[in-house]
Design an enzyme around this catalytic site. Structure first.
Site, PDB file in Angstrom:
ATOM      1  N   HIS A  20       0.846  -1.195   0.000  1.00 39.99           N
ATOM      2  CA  HIS A  20       0.000   0.000   0.000  1.00 39.99           C
ATOM      3  C   HIS A  20       0.880   1.243   0.000  1.00 39.99           C
ATOM      4  CE1 HIS A  20      -4.051   1.859   1.375  1.00 39.99           C
ATOM      5  NE2 HIS A  20      -3.324   2.735   0.695  1.00 39.99           N
ATOM      6  N   HIS A  22       1.258   4.868  -2.451  1.00 38.59           N
ATOM      7  CA  HIS A  22       0.831   5.702  -3.573  1.00 38.59           C
ATOM      8  C   HIS A  22       2.062   6.444  -4.087  1.00 38.59           C
ATOM      9  CE1 HIS A  22      -3.614   5.484  -2.766  1.00 38.59           C
ATOM     10  NE2 HIS A  22      -3.150   5.123  -1.586  1.00 38.59           N
ATOM     11  N   HIS A 208      -9.951   1.020  -1.825  1.00 38.30           N
ATOM     12  CA  HIS A 208      -9.890   1.665  -0.526  1.00 38.30           C
ATOM     13  C   HIS A 208     -11.309   1.700   0.047  1.00 38.30           C
ATOM     14  CE1 HIS A 208      -5.992   2.712  -1.909  1.00 38.30           C
ATOM     15  NE2 HIS A 208      -5.765   3.686  -1.049  1.00 38.30           N
ATOM     16  N   GLU A 211     -11.989   3.687   5.658  1.00 35.32           N
ATOM     17  CA  GLU A 211     -11.228   4.680   6.417  1.00 35.32           C
ATOM     18  C   GLU A 211     -12.141   5.830   6.830  1.00 35.32           C
ATOM     19  OE1 GLU A 211      -6.932   6.889   6.470  1.00 35.32           O
ATOM     20  OE2 GLU A 211      -7.841   6.540   4.518  1.00 35.32           O
TER      21      GLU A 211
END
Length: 234
Positions: A20, A22, A208, A211
């Site tokens: 994970h 970016h 995703h 969160e």
């Protein structure tokens, strides 16, 4: 107390993977300032330490805002290449020997950057990562959920067209698609169509979820998108 490092089986300790990351979020302040000056992008400040302090975020949206501000300084394929090379050099200092990284266009809006601009730079670095840094690497192409389904489908079309005409050593770099950016109010279900297209094309699926959104976002990613991996999931 268990010493996790000691307790891990040898085959796991020898195969650390970062699943994970970016690439846009891996941009260090020094490179952000360099790119801004090189590409004529105005920043609120060119003080590296003041920019670094902004990474002390308190919620997801603040983090997304930081990434977006940094990605505005990306203009050319060379910029993406430099970010990836800097990332691999940092990763080489750890025990990690494999990475699956998220990346996306500078923006996926209709007037945004063509897929080929970021991918040419990213691919140049990633396809040589094992030879240059001892790190196996693959890519997950990320749809920015706040830009909508139409943008996601457009970018998927660009990706497939590029891959079809890419050199052989670049055609298998992208192994999956993901759903990123601000979670609320952008639930997973509307993206079921483009995810089905990706599934039919043989890509792995991740998203995703959880969160900002509640358990319903996680269930939707599993049930509506059919993902095999949840990112965040808290």
């Amino acid at each position: 107390m268990v010493d996790v490092e000691t307790a891990l089986p040898k085959e796991i300790k020898e195969n650390y993977a970062e699943l994970h990351i970016h690439l846009e979020g891996a941009l260090e302040p020094e490179l952000m300032v360099k790119f801004a000056k090189r590409n004529g992008v105005k920043l609120d400040t060119y003080d590296v330490e003041k920019i670094r302090a902004k990474y002390n975020f308190s919620n997801l949206q603040e983090f997304v805002d930081i990434i977006c501000a940094g990605s505005e300084t990306f203009m050319e394929s060379e910029d993406y290449f430099e970010v990836c090379e800097a990332y691999f050099k940092r990763l080489q200092q750890t025990d990690c020997n494999q990475v699956e990284a998220f990346f996306c266009n500078k923006t996926q809006a209709p007037e945004g950057q063509n897929f080929s601009i970021p991918f040419e730079g990213v691919a140049r670095s990633f396809k040589n990562s094992e030879q240059n840094y001892g790190i196996k690497s693959k890519l997950i192409y990320a749809f920015e959920r706040h830009l909508g389904v139409e943008a996601a489908n457009k970018c998927f079309d660009q990706m497939m067209e590029y891959i079809a005409n890419a050199p052989a050593d670049e055609q298998d770099l992208i192994i999956g698609v993901g759903l990123v950016s601000s979670e609320k109010p952008f639930p997973p279900a509307p993206y079921a169509g483009v995810y089905e297209r990706a599934r039919q094309a043989g890509f792995n699926l991740t998203a995703h979820a959880g969160e900002e959104g509640g358990p319903d976002y996680i269930w939707s990613a599993l049930d509506d998108l059919g993902v095999s991996r949840i990112d965040h999931g808290v």
